[in-house]
Design a protein around this motif. Structure first.
Motif, PDB file in Angstrom:
ATOM      1  N   SER A 114       0.831  -1.198   0.000  1.00 48.12           N
ATOM      2  CA  SER A 114       0.000   0.000   0.000  1.00 48.12           C
ATOM      3  C   SER A 114       0.870   1.253   0.000  1.00 48.12           C
ATOM      4  CB  SER A 114      -0.928  -0.005   1.215  1.00 48.12           C
ATOM      5  OG  SER A 114      -1.757   1.138   1.224  1.00 48.12           O
ATOM      6  N   TYR A 115       1.949   1.208   0.775  1.00 53.06           N
ATOM      7  CA  TYR A 115       2.888   2.336   0.792  1.00 53.06           C
ATOM      8  C   TYR A 115       3.389   2.624  -0.618  1.00 53.06           C
ATOM      9  CZ  TYR A 115       7.323   4.823   1.194  1.00 53.06           C
ATOM     10  OH  TYR A 115       8.349   5.710   1.009  1.00 53.06           O
ATOM     11  N   TRP A 116       3.816   1.583  -1.333  1.00 54.44           N
ATOM     12  CA  TRP A 116       4.385   1.787  -2.661  1.00 54.44           C
ATOM     13  C   TRP A 116       3.324   2.168  -3.684  1.00 54.44           C
ATOM     14  CZ3 TRP A 116       9.117   3.021  -3.474  1.00 54.44           C
ATOM     15  CH2 TRP A 116      10.095   2.620  -2.568  1.00 54.44           C
ATOM     16  N   ALA A 117       2.132   1.594  -3.573  1.00 60.69           N
ATOM     17  CA  ALA A 117       1.046   1.984  -4.470  1.00 60.69           C
ATOM     18  C   ALA A 117       0.705   3.462  -4.268  1.00 60.69           C
ATOM     19  CB  ALA A 117      -0.184   1.116  -4.218  1.00 60.69           C
ATOM     20  N   PHE A 200       5.494   7.175  16.188  1.00 62.93           N
ATOM     21  CA  PHE A 200       6.649   6.554  15.531  1.00 62.93           C
ATOM     22  C   PHE A 200       6.229   5.357  14.676  1.00 62.93           C
ATOM     23  CE2 PHE A 200      10.402   3.898  15.139  1.00 62.93           C
ATOM     24  CZ  PHE A 200      11.399   4.826  14.882  1.00 62.93           C
ATOM     25  N   ILE A 201       5.178   4.669  15.089  1.00 58.85           N
ATOM     26  CA  ILE A 201       4.784   3.423  14.421  1.00 58.85           C
ATOM     27  C   ILE A 201       3.638   3.629  13.432  1.00 58.85           C
ATOM     28  CG2 ILE A 201       3.840   1.100  14.772  1.00 58.85           C
ATOM     29  CD1 ILE A 201       5.231   1.088  17.505  1.00 58.85           C
ATOM     30  N   PHE A 202       2.640   4.392  13.834  1.00 60.87           N
ATOM     31  CA  PHE A 202       1.392   4.438  13.058  1.00 60.87           C
ATOM     32  C   PHE A 202       1.212   5.735  12.271  1.00 60.87           C
ATOM     33  CE2 PHE A 202       0.502   1.482  16.566  1.00 60.87           C
ATOM     34  CZ  PHE A 202       0.053   0.380  15.850  1.00 60.87           C
ATOM     35  N   ALA A 203       0.410   5.645  11.228  1.00 60.55           N
ATOM     36  CA  ALA A 203      -0.001   6.816  10.454  1.00 60.55           C
ATOM     37  C   ALA A 203      -1.138   7.499  11.211  1.00 60.55           C
ATOM     38  CB  ALA A 203      -0.452   6.402   9.057  1.00 60.55           C
ATOM     39  N   THR A 204      -0.779   8.337  12.137  1.00 62.75           N
ATOM     40  CA  THR A 204      -1.728   9.037  13.010  1.00 62.75           C
ATOM     41  C   THR A 204      -2.314  10.247  12.286  1.00 62.75           C
ATOM     42  OG1 THR A 204       0.009  10.440  13.878  1.00 62.75           O
ATOM     43  CG2 THR A 204      -0.380   8.350  15.020  1.00 62.75           C
ATOM     44  N   PRO A 205      -3.324  10.897  12.885  1.00 62.58           N
ATOM     45  CA  PRO A 205      -3.838  12.135  12.283  1.00 62.58           C
ATOM     46  C   PRO A 205      -2.748  13.173  12.043  1.00 62.58           C
ATOM     47  CG  PRO A 205      -5.379  11.343  13.919  1.00 62.58           C
ATOM     48  CD  PRO A 205      -4.177  10.459  14.011  1.00 62.58           C
ATOM     49  N   SER A 206      -1.825  13.325  12.998  1.00 60.65           N
ATOM     50  CA  SER A 206      -0.740  14.288  12.810  1.00 60.65           C
ATOM     51  C   SER A 206       0.121  13.931  11.610  1.00 60.65           C
ATOM     52  CB  SER A 206       0.131  14.364  14.074  1.00 60.65           C
ATOM     53  OG  SER A 206       1.241  15.213  13.872  1.00 60.65           O
ATOM     54  N   ASN A 207       0.508  12.667  11.509  1.00 59.50           N
ATOM     55  CA  ASN A 207       1.326  12.225  10.380  1.00 59.50           C
ATOM     56  C   ASN A 207       0.587  12.374   9.055  1.00 59.50           C
ATOM     57  OD1 ASN A 207       3.687  11.478  11.785  1.00 59.50           O
ATOM     58  ND2 ASN A 207       2.791   9.508  12.372  1.00 59.50           N
ATOM     59  N   LYS A 221       5.061  13.351   1.076  1.00 60.11           N
ATOM     60  CA  LYS A 221       5.596  12.825   2.333  1.00 60.11           C
ATOM     61  C   LYS A 221       4.520  11.997   3.043  1.00 60.11           C
ATOM     62  CE  LYS A 221       9.737  14.740   2.363  1.00 60.11           C
ATOM     63  NZ  LYS A 221       9.730  15.342   1.027  1.00 60.11           N
ATOM     64  N   ASN A 222       4.969  11.104   3.917  1.00 65.60           N
ATOM     65  CA  ASN A 222       4.099  10.312   4.797  1.00 65.60           C
ATOM     66  C   ASN A 222       3.029   9.526   4.033  1.00 65.60           C
ATOM     67  OD1 ASN A 222       5.655  11.718   6.587  1.00 65.60           O
ATOM     68  ND2 ASN A 222       3.967  12.530   7.799  1.00 65.60           N
ATOM     69  N   TYR A 223       3.497   8.571   3.227  1.00 64.64           N
ATOM     70  CA  TYR A 223       2.595   7.748   2.421  1.00 64.64           C
ATOM     71  C   TYR A 223       1.954   6.613   3.207  1.00 64.64           C
ATOM     72  CZ  TYR A 223       4.947   9.896  -1.621  1.00 64.64           C
ATOM     73  OH  TYR A 223       5.456  10.785  -2.532  1.00 64.64           O
ATOM     74  N   GLY A 224       2.493   6.262   4.345  1.00 67.78           N
ATOM     75  CA  GLY A 224       2.017   5.097   5.080  1.00 67.78           C
ATOM     76  C   GLY A 224       0.532   5.129   5.346  1.00 67.78           C
ATOM     77  N   PHE A 229       6.257   3.650   9.755  1.00 68.30           N
ATOM     78  CA  PHE A 229       7.682   3.307   9.746  1.00 68.30           C
ATOM     79  C   PHE A 229       8.189   3.000   8.347  1.00 68.30           C
ATOM     80  CE2 PHE A 229       5.639  -0.652  11.580  1.00 68.30           C
ATOM     81  CZ  PHE A 229       5.669  -1.414  10.414  1.00 68.30           C
ATOM     82  N   TRP A 230       7.287   2.743   7.380  1.00 66.41           N
ATOM     83  CA  TRP A 230       7.733   2.591   5.995  1.00 66.41           C
ATOM     84  C   TRP A 230       8.356   3.910   5.514  1.00 66.41           C
ATOM     85  CZ3 TRP A 230       7.871  -2.270   5.705  1.00 66.41           C
ATOM     86  CH2 TRP A 230       6.796  -3.094   6.059  1.00 66.41           C
ATOM     87  N   ASP A 231       7.721   5.021   5.856  1.00 64.63           N
ATOM     88  CA  ASP A 231       8.238   6.331   5.448  1.00 64.63           C
ATOM     89  C   ASP A 231       9.589   6.616   6.109  1.00 64.63           C
ATOM     90  OD1 ASP A 231       6.019   7.859   3.840  1.00 64.63           O
ATOM     91  OD2 ASP A 231       4.986   6.799   5.457  1.00 64.63           O
ATOM     92  N   ARG A 232       9.708   6.236   7.364  1.00 66.03           N
ATOM     93  CA  ARG A 232      10.985   6.426   8.050  1.00 66.03           C
ATOM     94  C   ARG A 232      12.069   5.572   7.387  1.00 66.03           C
ATOM     95  NH1 ARG A 232      10.175   9.030  12.910  1.00 66.03           N
ATOM     96  NH2 ARG A 232       8.041   9.097  13.696  1.00 66.03           N
ATOM     97  N   LEU A 233      11.698   4.382   6.956  1.00 63.48           N
ATOM     98  CA  LEU A 233      12.647   3.459   6.344  1.00 63.48           C
ATOM     99  C   LEU A 233      13.074   3.916   4.952  1.00 63.48           C
ATOM    100  CD1 LEU A 233      14.146   0.717   6.514  1.00 63.48           C
ATOM    101  CD2 LEU A 233      12.081  -0.348   5.570  1.00 63.48           C
ATOM    102  N   PHE A 234      12.126   4.463   4.174  1.00 59.56           N
ATOM    103  CA  PHE A 234      12.410   4.812   2.779  1.00 59.56           C
ATOM    104  C   PHE A 234      12.607   6.308   2.551  1.00 59.56           C
ATOM    105  CE2 PHE A 234       9.948   0.767   2.411  1.00 59.56           C
ATOM    106  CZ  PHE A 234      10.992  -0.012   1.904  1.00 59.56           C
ATOM    107  N   GLY A 235      12.754   7.075   3.627  1.00 63.55           N
ATOM    108  CA  GLY A 235      13.145   8.475   3.501  1.00 63.55           C
ATOM    109  C   GLY A 235      12.059   9.431   3.075  1.00 63.55           C
ATOM    110  N   THR A 236      10.793   9.112   3.349  1.00 63.29           N
ATOM    111  CA  THR A 236       9.706  10.013   2.971  1.00 63.29           C
ATOM    112  C   THR A 236       8.934  10.518   4.191  1.00 63.29           C
ATOM    113  OG1 THR A 236       8.284   8.063   2.584  1.00 63.29           O
ATOM    114  CG2 THR A 236       9.369   9.052   0.658  1.00 63.29           C
ATOM    115  N   TYR A 237       9.551  10.437   5.356  1.00 60.92           N
ATOM    116  CA  TYR A 237       8.854  10.888   6.568  1.00 60.92           C
ATOM    117  C   TYR A 237       9.077  12.373   6.814  1.00 60.92           C
ATOM    118  CZ  TYR A 237       7.440  11.546  11.381  1.00 60.92           C
ATOM    119  OH  TYR A 237       6.829  12.027  12.505  1.00 60.92           O
ATOM    120  N   GLN A 238       8.020  13.050   7.238  1.00 62.83           N
ATOM    121  CA  GLN A 238       8.097  14.455   7.617  1.00 62.83           C
ATOM    122  C   GLN A 238       7.174  14.691   8.807  1.00 62.83           C
ATOM    123  OE1 GLN A 238       9.747  17.342   6.613  1.00 62.83           O
ATOM    124  NE2 GLN A 238       8.611  18.290   8.288  1.00 62.83           N
TER     125      GLN A 238
END
Length: 312
Positions: A114-117, A200-207, A221-224, A229-238
């Motif tokens: 889902s992250y990649w899609a 840190f783990i979940f795609a929360t409302p803030s994320n 940013k923040n596709y999860g 944590f997928w975004d943190r792993l693949f460099g798309t977290y903000q």
């Protein structure tokens, strides 16, 4: 000890018994719809009482009509998707039996794809046309979760690898519904920052608010969907810093028409491809980055203005 023989090597599902799969896969979205509508209505009432700028009546109408259309489209394609999932399942030698604990690994794998899609839907314009509907709202509220494109099922090809893992079709379809339902509650301004470990783990409302922001730092940013944590792993977290400005870089004008909301980007793609000269330019306007396409069109518009001023 756990015996793999009890998990793998499930019998095939006869085509004439496919109705048992449809009956066995709980229609979670349909069951949850009344609760989702009630919570949205409560949020709207609270917003009105508090005089918060979280809702726009025409935009909310558009979200509702888009959501109703999505339910109709989903019901129409459900049987076809079910046949496809069963066909794949029947041709796999590692078919898994119906074990409810397999929901956990299936959900994790499903969320990875889902992250990649989701990411591809932002990075390539053709796929952006199947997703822009969700981002076209200029306000952030629970009704935004209803804004799901009527052609989003084209992205099922990105989830084929999940089906090839051999999970039972009932597990696969249950997970896909749970993933959609999880994303409902993150579309709100009323839930601010949650405890750090949750953020840190979940795609929360803030994320997820960040994901809907149109500022340069928030774009793509923040596709999860469930796990951030997928975004943190693949460099798309903000992280969420300044308040997001919602919408797309060029917001739409017709906010209540579900046909326009769903297909305006496809219309633009067709027009741009027709006007482009050469295969490379046509390919760019079809599959290029939506951000780069918008920038090039903006530069072209500015040049035309300058040219008109000079010739005047």
């Amino acid at each position: 000890m756990f015996e793999f023989d009890s998990l793998f090597g499930a019998p095939t599902i006869p085509v004439d018994k496919i109705w048992t799969i449809e009956a066995g896969a709980p229609n979670l979205i349909l069951w949850a719809a009344p609760a989702m509508l009630l919570l949205t209505a409560i949020e709207m009432i609270v917003t009105y009482i508090q005089e918060k700028p979280y809702y726009d009546k025409w935009e909310t109408l558009g979200s509702t009509l888009v959501g109703l259309g999505s339910l109709v489209v989903g019901a129409a394609v459900k049987l076809g998707l079910l046949y496809g999932a069963v066909w794949i399942y029947n041709h796999l030698p590692w078919r898994m039996t119906l074990q409810w604990w397999t929901l956990v690994p299936c959900y994790l794998i499903f969320d990875f794809f889902s992250y990649w899609a989701h990411r591809i839907s932002h990075e390539h314009r053709f796929w952006w046309a199947t997703h822009v509907v969700h981002h076209s709202g200029e306000h952030y509220n629970l009704s935004v979760s209803f804004r799901l494109s009527w052609i989003q099922n084209l992205k099922i090809i990105f989830f084929l690898p999940v089906a090839f893992f051999g999970f039972h079709p009932i597990v696969f379809f249950t997970v896909s519904q749970l993933a959609v339902l999880f994303q409902f509650w993150v579309h709100t301004e009323y839930i601010r920052r949650l405890p750090r470990w949750i953020e840190f783990i979940f795609a929360t409302p803030s994320n997820h608010r960040v994901h809907h922001g149109s500022q340069e730092k928030y774009i793509d940013k923040n596709y999860g969907a469930t796990f951030i944590f997928w975004d943190r792993l693949f460099g798309t977290y903000q992280p969420e810093e300044e308040p997001p400005i919602y919408g797309i870089t060029t917001n739409i004008g017709n906010k209540a028409n579900p046909i326009y909301i769903n297909f305006h980007e496809l219309q633009d793609i067709i027009r741009d491809v027709r006007q482009a000269k050469g295969f490379r330019r046509k390919w760019f306007f079809l599959f290029g980055s939506p951000v780069e396409v918008a920038r090039q069109k903006q530069r072209l518009a500015e040049k035309q203005v300058v040219s008109q001023e000079q010739s005047a």
